[in-house]
Scaffold this active site. Structure first.
Site, PDB file in Angstrom:
ATOM      1  N   LYS A 102      -0.387 -51.598-125.745  1.00 31.60           N
ATOM      2  CA  LYS A 102      -1.258 -52.343-124.820  1.00 31.60           C
ATOM      3  C   LYS A 102      -2.109 -51.451-123.934  1.00 31.60           C
ATOM      4  O   LYS A 102      -3.088 -51.903-123.358  1.00 31.60           O
ATOM      5  CB  LYS A 102      -0.442 -53.323-123.991  1.00 31.60           C
ATOM      6  CG  LYS A 102       0.546 -52.681-123.032  1.00 31.60           C
ATOM      7  CD  LYS A 102       1.172 -53.740-122.164  1.00 31.60           C
ATOM      8  CE  LYS A 102       2.677 -53.776-122.257  1.00 31.60           C
ATOM      9  NZ  LYS A 102       3.350 -52.518-121.942  1.00 31.60           N
TER      10      LYS A 102
ATOM     11  N   LYS B 264       1.070 -47.023-133.342  1.00 29.24           N
ATOM     12  CA  LYS B 264       1.629 -48.276-132.834  1.00 29.24           C
ATOM     13  C   LYS B 264       0.553 -49.106-132.121  1.00 29.24           C
ATOM     14  O   LYS B 264      -0.335 -48.541-131.485  1.00 29.24           O
ATOM     15  CB  LYS B 264       2.722 -47.898-131.828  1.00 29.24           C
ATOM     16  CG  LYS B 264       3.509 -49.038-131.288  1.00 29.24           C
ATOM     17  CD  LYS B 264       4.373 -48.585-130.128  1.00 29.24           C
ATOM     18  CE  LYS B 264       3.576 -48.514-128.846  1.00 29.24           C
ATOM     19  NZ  LYS B 264       4.393 -48.506-127.630  1.00 29.24           N
TER      20      LYS B 264
ATOM     21  N   LYS C 294       1.658 -38.818-124.070  1.00 23.61           N
ATOM     22  CA  LYS C 294       0.839 -39.321-122.950  1.00 23.61           C
ATOM     23  C   LYS C 294       0.307 -38.198-122.085  1.00 23.61           C
ATOM     24  O   LYS C 294      -0.761 -38.335-121.492  1.00 23.61           O
ATOM     25  CB  LYS C 294       1.645 -40.304-122.106  1.00 23.61           C
ATOM     26  CG  LYS C 294       1.823 -41.626-122.805  1.00 23.61           C
ATOM     27  CD  LYS C 294       2.384 -42.646-121.866  1.00 23.61           C
ATOM     28  CE  LYS C 294       2.546 -43.960-122.569  1.00 23.61           C
ATOM     29  NZ  LYS C 294       3.243 -44.936-121.747  1.00 23.61           N
TER      30      LYS C 294
HETATM   31  N1  AQP Z   1       3.650 -52.250-131.496  1.00 23.07           N
HETATM   32  C1  AQP Z   1       4.860 -52.654-131.198  1.00 23.07           C
HETATM   33  N2  AQP Z   1       5.700 -53.104-132.153  1.00 23.07           N
HETATM   34  C2  AQP Z   1       6.946 -53.526-131.859  1.00 23.07           C
HETATM   35  N3  AQP Z   1       7.449 -53.536-130.602  1.00 23.07           N
HETATM   36  C3  AQP Z   1       6.653 -53.101-129.620  1.00 23.07           C
HETATM   37  N4  AQP Z   1       6.836 -52.984-128.290  1.00 23.07           N
HETATM   38  C4  AQP Z   1       5.707 -52.472-127.726  1.00 23.07           C
HETATM   39  N5  AQP Z   1       4.771 -52.260-128.667  1.00 23.07           N
HETATM   40  C5  AQP Z   1       5.336 -52.637-129.848  1.00 23.07           C
HETATM   41  C6  AQP Z   1       8.059 -53.350-127.611  1.00 23.07           C
HETATM   42  O1  AQP Z   1       7.713 -54.191-126.510  1.00 23.07           O
HETATM   43  C7  AQP Z   1       8.618 -53.913-125.418  1.00 23.07           C
HETATM   44  C8  AQP Z   1       7.831 -53.617-124.180  1.00 23.07           C
HETATM   45  O2  AQP Z   1       6.972 -52.524-124.432  1.00 23.07           O
HETATM   46  P1  AQP Z   1       6.446 -51.571-123.300  1.00 23.07           P
HETATM   47  O3  AQP Z   1       5.836 -52.366-122.230  1.00 23.07           O
HETATM   48  O4  AQP Z   1       7.542 -50.673-122.870  1.00 23.07           O
HETATM   49  O5  AQP Z   1       5.460 -50.638-124.064  1.00 23.07           O
HETATM   50  P2  AQP Z   1       4.049 -50.830-124.784  1.00 23.07           P
HETATM   51  O6  AQP Z   1       3.684 -52.249-124.946  1.00 23.07           O
HETATM   52  O7  AQP Z   1       4.099 -49.954-125.939  1.00 23.07           O
HETATM   53  O8  AQP Z   1       3.071 -50.322-123.651  1.00 23.07           O
HETATM   54  P3  AQP Z   1       2.125 -49.132-123.539  1.00 23.07           P
HETATM   55  O9  AQP Z   1       1.748 -49.004-122.111  1.00 23.07           O
HETATM   56  O10 AQP Z   1       1.040 -49.232-124.562  1.00 23.07           O
HETATM   57  O11 AQP Z   1       3.102 -48.041-123.830  1.00 23.07           O
HETATM   58  P4  AQP Z   1       3.026 -46.788-124.607  1.00 23.07           P
HETATM   59  O12 AQP Z   1       1.634 -46.254-124.386  1.00 23.07           O
HETATM   60  O13 AQP Z   1       4.100 -46.090-123.882  1.00 23.07           O
HETATM   61  O14 AQP Z   1       3.359 -47.088-126.015  1.00 23.07           O
HETATM   62  C9  AQP Z   1       9.488 -52.750-125.851  1.00 23.07           C
HETATM   63  O15 AQP Z   1      10.724 -53.271-126.323  1.00 23.07           O
HETATM   64  C10 AQP Z   1       8.720 -52.128-126.959  1.00 23.07           C
HETATM   65  O16 AQP Z   1       9.559 -51.465-127.873  1.00 23.07           O
END
Ligand code: AQP
Length: 332
Positions: free
Chosen positions: A200, A197, A112
Site C-alpha cells: 500500500k 508484493k 525501505k
Molecule cells: N501483497 C500482500 N499479499 C498478502 N498479504 C499482504 N499483506 C500486506 N500486503 C500483502 C498483509 O496485510 C497485513 C497488514 O500489512 P501491513 O500493513 O503490515 O503492510 P503492507 O500493506 O505491506 O504495507 P506497506 O506500508 O506497503 O508495507 P511494506 O512497504 O512494509 O510492505 C499483514 O498481515 C501483511 O502480511
C-alpha cells in the site's frame, strides 16, 4: 483459548493484498476461533516520512475497513496501537534484549532504507528498531498466533527469538508466538510488477488494487496486468509470475485451485476479465459497508475507544511483569 494478534499499518490505502492476505481471514476465521485482537498499528506508520493529517485519516479509514470486512467488536478487539501505552513501554525493554545486528538483518529495513535514501530522505532510527515494537505488539498480549502474510514472517521469527531470550535471562514472562500465513494469497503481487508484493505504500499505483477503488478502476487495473508472451495459460510462479498472480487472485476469490483454473483458460483476455469481475464482486459488500460506516465516524471512534480499554487491561499485567523481571523498581 488461543490468543491471536495482528495489525495493519496506516501507511497508505488498504489493498487487495491486505484483504486477501489478512482482513478476510481475520473476519471469516480468526475472530471466531480465538480470543483475537486486531490493531491499527499507527506507531509503525511513523517509521517513514509521513504527513500527520494523512496518518490520522488513514488510521480511521483502516479501522473502518476492518469493520467493513466483517470484524465484529462484540466478538474480537479492534483498537489503535497508540491508544495503549503498553506497546511503547514494552518496546524499549525489547530493544534492550535485541541486538543491533539482528535488527539490521531485517529485509524490510534493508529494502525501505534503500528506498528512502534513493528518494533523498533520511532513514529514521525507528525504521531500524520497529521490529522491537512489533514484537512488543505481539508479546504484550501473550499471543499464541500471529496471522500475517509471507512478508511479515521474519518479524514474527524475531519476536519469538526476543521472547525466548527474555524468558531465559529474566524468567518466564512471554508466550512464544508463531506466524500463521494464509493458505491462499499469502503474497498478492503487484499487477504491473509481479515479482514485487502489492504494497500500500508503493509509489507506482497502476498495479495496486485498492479496496476502495471504483469497480471500473479495478477492472482497468486487472485488464492491464502484466503477463508474458508465452502461449496458453499455465500456473508457474517462477517462470510466469504475472499469470500465476492472476490465477492466485482468482483462486482466492473462487476457492478453486490455481492449477485447475489454469486448465480452464486458453488465453489471457478471458482470465483477466473473470479475475476483474471476481475482484469487483468480492469487494462490493465491503465497499457498501464502508460507505455506511464512513457516514458515522463516531461509531468507529467508539469501537476504538472500547477496544483500547480491553486491550490495555490485557497487556498491562504482562508488561508490568516484564518491568519487574528485567530489574526495574516497581512504583511505590
Ligand atoms: N501483497 C500482500 N499479499 C498478502 N498479504 C499482504 N499483506 C500486506 N500486503 C500483502 C498483509 O496485510 C497485513 C497488514 O500489512 P501491513 O500493513 O503490515 O503492510 P503492507 O500493506 O505491506 O504495507 P506497506 O506500508 O506497503 O508495507 P511494506 O512497504 O512494509 O510492505 C499483514 O498481515 C501483511 O502480511
Amino acid at each position: 483459548m488461543t490468543r491471536i494478534f495482528s495489525g495493519i499499518k496506516p501507511t497508505g490505502h488498504l489493498t487487495l493484498g491486505n484483504y486477501l492476505g489478512a482482513l478476510r481471514r481475520w473476519a471469516e476465521e480468526d475472530q471466531h476461533r480465538a480470543d483475537a485482537l486486531f490493531c491499527v498499528v499507527d506507531l509503525h506508520a511513523l517509521t517513514v516520512d509521513h504527513d500527520p493529517a494523512r496518518v490520522r485519516r488513514l488510521s480511521r479509514q483502516a479501522a473502518s475497513l476492518m469493520l467493513a470486512a466483517g470484524l465484529d467488536p462484540q466478538v474480537c478487539t479492534v483498537f489503535a496501537q497508540s491508544h495503549v501505552d503498553e506497546h511503547a513501554r514494552l518496546s524499549y525493554l525489547l530493544e534492550c534484549v535485541a541486538t543491533d545486528g539482528e535488527m539490521r538483518r531485517m529485509i524490510q529495513y534493508k529494502e525501505k532504507s534503500v528506498r528512502a535514501q534513493a528518494a533523498g530522505q533520511s532513514v529514521r532510527l525507528s525504521l531500524l528498531t520497529y521490529p522491537a515494537l512489533m514484537a512488543a505488539d505481539i508479546l504484550a498480549y501473550r499471543a499464541d498466533e500471529v496471522p500475517v502474510g509471507d512478508d511479515q514472517t521474519q518479524h514474527v521469527e524475531l519476536s519469538r527469538d526476543l521472547a525466548e531470550r527474555f524468558n531465559q535471562r529474566y524468567g518466564h514472562t512471554f508466550v512464544i508466538p508463531k506466524a500463521t500465513p494464509p493458505a491462499v494469497a499469502a503474497r498478492v503481487m503487484d499487477l504491473q510488477d509481479p515479482t514485487s508484493k502489492m504494497g500500500k505504500s508503493h509509489e507506482a499505483t497502476a498495479g495496486i488494487v485498492y479496496l476502495l477503488d471504483e469497480p471500473e478502476v479495478i477492472s482497468k487495473k486487472v485488464m492491464r496486468a502484466v503477463t508474458d508472451s508465452a502461449d496458453g495459460v499455465a500456473y508457474d510462479r517462477a517462470e510466469r509470475p504475472g499469470v500465476a498472480n492472476l490465477l492466485e487472485i482468482l483462486s482466492a476469490c473462487t476457492g478453486k485451485e490455481p492449477e485447475v483454473l489454469a486448465d480452464s483458460y486458453d488465453g489471457y483476455g478471458t482470465l483477466k476479465r473473470d479475475t476483474a469481475e471476481a475482484v469487483v464482486e468480492l469487494l462490493r459488500p465491503l465497499q457498501t459497508r464502508h460507505a455506511e460506516l464512513s457516514a458515522d465516524p463516531s461509531y468507529v471512534d467508539g469501537v476504538l475507544r472500547e477496544g483500547a480499554a480491553k486491550a490495555r487491561a490485557l497487556a498491562r499485567p504482562t508488561v508490568d511483569a516484564a518491568y519487574r523481571a528485567i530489574g526495574l523498581l516497581p512504583p511505590a
